[in-house]
Design a protein around this motif. Structure first.
Motif, short mmCIF file in Angstrom:
data_model
loop_
_atom_site.label_atom_id
_atom_site.label_comp_id
_atom_site.label_asym_id
_atom_site.label_seq_id
_atom_site.Cartn_x
_atom_site.Cartn_y
_atom_site.Cartn_z
N SER A 113 35.27 30.09 38.19
CA SER A 113 35.02 30.20 39.44
C SER A 113 34.94 28.72 40.57
O SER A 113 35.01 27.81 40.05
N TYR A 114 35.32 30.03 41.45
CA TYR A 114 35.60 28.93 42.33
C TYR A 114 35.09 29.62 43.26
O TYR A 114 35.70 31.09 43.84
N THR A 115 34.86 29.22 44.75
CA THR A 115 34.88 29.50 46.25
C THR A 115 35.44 27.93 47.12
O THR A 115 36.32 26.92 46.42
N GLU A 116 36.65 28.34 47.85
CA GLU A 116 37.04 27.42 49.08
C GLU A 116 35.73 27.60 50.43
O GLU A 116 35.08 28.43 50.45
N LYS A 117 35.40 26.42 51.32
CA LYS A 117 35.23 26.25 52.44
C LYS A 117 35.24 27.20 53.32
O LYS A 117 36.14 27.67 54.02
N HIS A 118 34.12 28.13 53.76
CA HIS A 118 34.43 29.01 55.28
C HIS A 118 34.88 30.39 54.77
O HIS A 118 35.25 31.03 55.04
N SER A 119 35.20 30.40 52.67
CA SER A 119 35.78 31.83 52.38
C SER A 119 34.75 32.15 52.22
O SER A 119 34.14 31.87 51.37
N PRO A 120 34.89 33.62 52.58
CA PRO A 120 33.85 34.68 52.41
C PRO A 120 34.45 35.60 50.53
O PRO A 120 34.03 36.36 50.21
N ILE A 121 35.31 34.91 49.74
CA ILE A 121 36.21 35.07 48.42
C ILE A 121 35.68 34.20 47.02
O ILE A 121 35.83 33.39 47.11
N TYR A 122 35.32 35.49 46.32
CA TYR A 122 34.85 34.93 45.04
C TYR A 122 36.00 34.58 44.29
O TYR A 122 37.09 36.23 43.39
N ARG A 123 36.72 33.97 43.15
CA ARG A 123 37.70 33.57 43.06
C ARG A 123 37.63 33.41 41.12
O ARG A 123 36.50 32.61 41.13
N LEU A 124 37.89 33.65 40.10
CA LEU A 124 38.25 33.45 38.58
C LEU A 124 39.48 32.66 38.31
O LEU A 124 40.85 33.90 38.55
N ARG A 125 39.04 31.76 37.73
CA ARG A 125 40.05 31.49 36.24
C ARG A 125 39.70 31.44 35.25
O ARG A 125 38.90 31.10 34.15
N VAL A 126 40.55 33.04 34.85
CA VAL A 126 40.70 33.81 33.89
C VAL A 126 41.52 32.59 32.33
O VAL A 126 42.91 33.13 32.43
N HIS A 127 41.03 32.57 31.38
CA HIS A 127 41.76 31.91 29.92
C HIS A 127 41.64 32.88 28.87
O HIS A 127 40.07 33.71 28.72
N THR A 128 42.35 33.08 28.47
CA THR A 128 42.12 34.08 26.64
C THR A 128 42.97 33.18 26.35
O THR A 128 44.29 32.41 26.28
N GLN A 129 42.80 33.29 24.53
CA GLN A 129 43.39 32.17 23.31
C GLN A 129 43.43 33.23 22.22
O GLN A 129 42.21 33.50 21.70
N LYS A 130 44.17 33.32 21.45
CA LYS A 130 44.48 34.18 20.51
C LYS A 130 43.59 33.14 19.66
O LYS A 130 43.94 32.17 19.24
N PRO A 131 42.80 33.80 17.98
CA PRO A 131 41.99 32.27 17.38
C PRO A 131 43.61 31.90 16.40
O PRO A 131 44.20 32.44 16.38
N ARG A 132 42.88 30.65 16.30
CA ARG A 132 43.99 30.25 16.12
C ARG A 132 45.20 29.72 16.31
O ARG A 132 46.06 29.40 15.68
N SER A 133 45.41 29.92 17.20
CA SER A 133 46.12 29.80 18.68
C SER A 133 46.23 28.22 19.50
O SER A 133 45.47 28.59 19.87
N PRO A 134 47.47 26.98 19.44
CA PRO A 134 47.22 26.30 20.73
C PRO A 134 47.35 26.57 22.17
O PRO A 134 47.23 27.01 23.20
N ASP A 135 48.03 27.95 21.99
CA ASP A 135 48.51 28.51 23.26
C ASP A 135 47.32 29.20 23.91
O ASP A 135 46.63 30.40 23.71
N VAL A 136 46.94 28.93 25.11
CA VAL A 136 46.07 29.75 26.28
C VAL A 136 46.84 29.86 27.22
O VAL A 136 47.50 29.21 28.09
N TYR A 137 46.44 31.17 27.34
CA TYR A 137 47.33 32.32 29.18
C TYR A 137 46.25 32.09 30.07
O TYR A 137 44.58 32.94 29.81
N THR A 138 46.83 31.92 30.97
CA THR A 138 45.97 31.39 32.57
C THR A 138 46.17 32.39 33.45
O THR A 138 46.93 32.76 33.32
N PHE A 139 45.52 33.68 34.17
CA PHE A 139 46.30 34.02 35.34
C PHE A 139 44.83 33.71 36.18
O PHE A 139 43.30 33.75 36.13
N HIS A 140 44.36 34.15 36.91
CA HIS A 140 43.82 33.72 38.43
C HIS A 140 43.30 35.68 39.33
O HIS A 140 44.26 36.18 39.59
N ILE A 141 42.44 35.87 39.38
CA ILE A 141 41.85 36.66 40.11
C ILE A 141 40.82 36.56 41.54
O ILE A 141 40.32 35.56 40.94
#
Length: 225
Positions: A113-141
């Motif tokens: 999670s992260y926020t920006e100064k003086h901003s009322p927005i909550y941000r999440l950086r989401v990572h998902t990864q399959k078992p035994r896989s080096p690939d990491v998939y990332t998106f932001h909400i």
């Protein structure tokens, strides 16, 4: 607001039988206690035997203390990077798709999670990864804190669990799947807007539908090798 929201994340995800990993916290605590132990031992020896007799030990201890604190700083800023949750999908978790049955057990979910100064927005950086896989998939909400905080009679904000949980279900398909919600017919389709757009969620490999407008926003997934 951010700290309270961060605390609510593991409570909800663990209630869905996600298996939380405490690896990041354990390493941070180990490094912190090691640094404290070195400082405590150095103080006791200096107090009991004097500085001159313990000069060599103190010099070595200061070097070790500096190295441990450097490692701790790197761990917090370089490895944790604001992560507030790490866990894996529960064993036996499956989702039924047309003509197939997809197993979700062992899929790793990581949230920072992260926020920006003086901003009322909550941000999440989401990572998902399959078992035994080096690939990491990332998106932001992201979404404004007012989505799940309300003012009580004294004007103090309090977190309302239901809209916060609905936001997570709507924006993170893996969470919706584990919760037993069909992503094509779940909360995402009920949010106001005209028309549906279909996009494939790379994090779990499951297609989900999304409405044209939402209280939060979700960026396109990124594939990291």
């Amino acid at each position: 607001l951010k700290n309270t929201t961060d605390d609510a994340l593991p409570n909800y995800l663990n209630s869905l039988k996600f298996k939380q990993s405490h690896r990041l916290t354990d390493v941070r605590l180990a490094l912190s206690f090691a640094a404290f132990a070195i400082a405590a031992v150095t103080f006791v020896l200096d107090y009991k035997f004097g500085f001159e007799s313990q000069k060599k030990f103190t010099t070595v201890a200061v070097g070790i203390y500096f190295a441990i604190n450097t490692a701790l700083s790197y761990w917090i800023w370089g490895v944790e990077r604001g992560k507030v949750y790490e866990g894996t999908a529960p064993n036996g978790a499956k989702v039924r798709l047309p003509f197939t049955l997809k197993c979700l057990a062992g899929l790793m979910l990581s949230l920072a999670s992260y926020t920006e100064k003086h901003s009322p927005i909550y941000r999440l950086r989401v990572h998902t990864q399959k078992p035994r896989s080096p690939d990491v998939y990332t998106f932001h909400i992201e979404a404004p804190f007012s989505t799940w905080f309300s003012a009580d009679s004294h004007g103090m904000g309090e977190l309302v669990s239901k809209p916060f949980q609905q936001w997570l279900l709507k924006e993170i398909p893996l969470v919706a799947e584990i919760a037993g919600i069909d992503a094509a017919k779940g909360p995402r389709a009920k949010v106001g807007g005209t028309g549906d757009s279909r996009a494939e969620d790379l994090g779990s490999g499951v297609s989900a539908t999304g409405s044209a407008t939402s209280q939060g926003t979700r960026n396109k997934p990124k594939r990291k090798q």
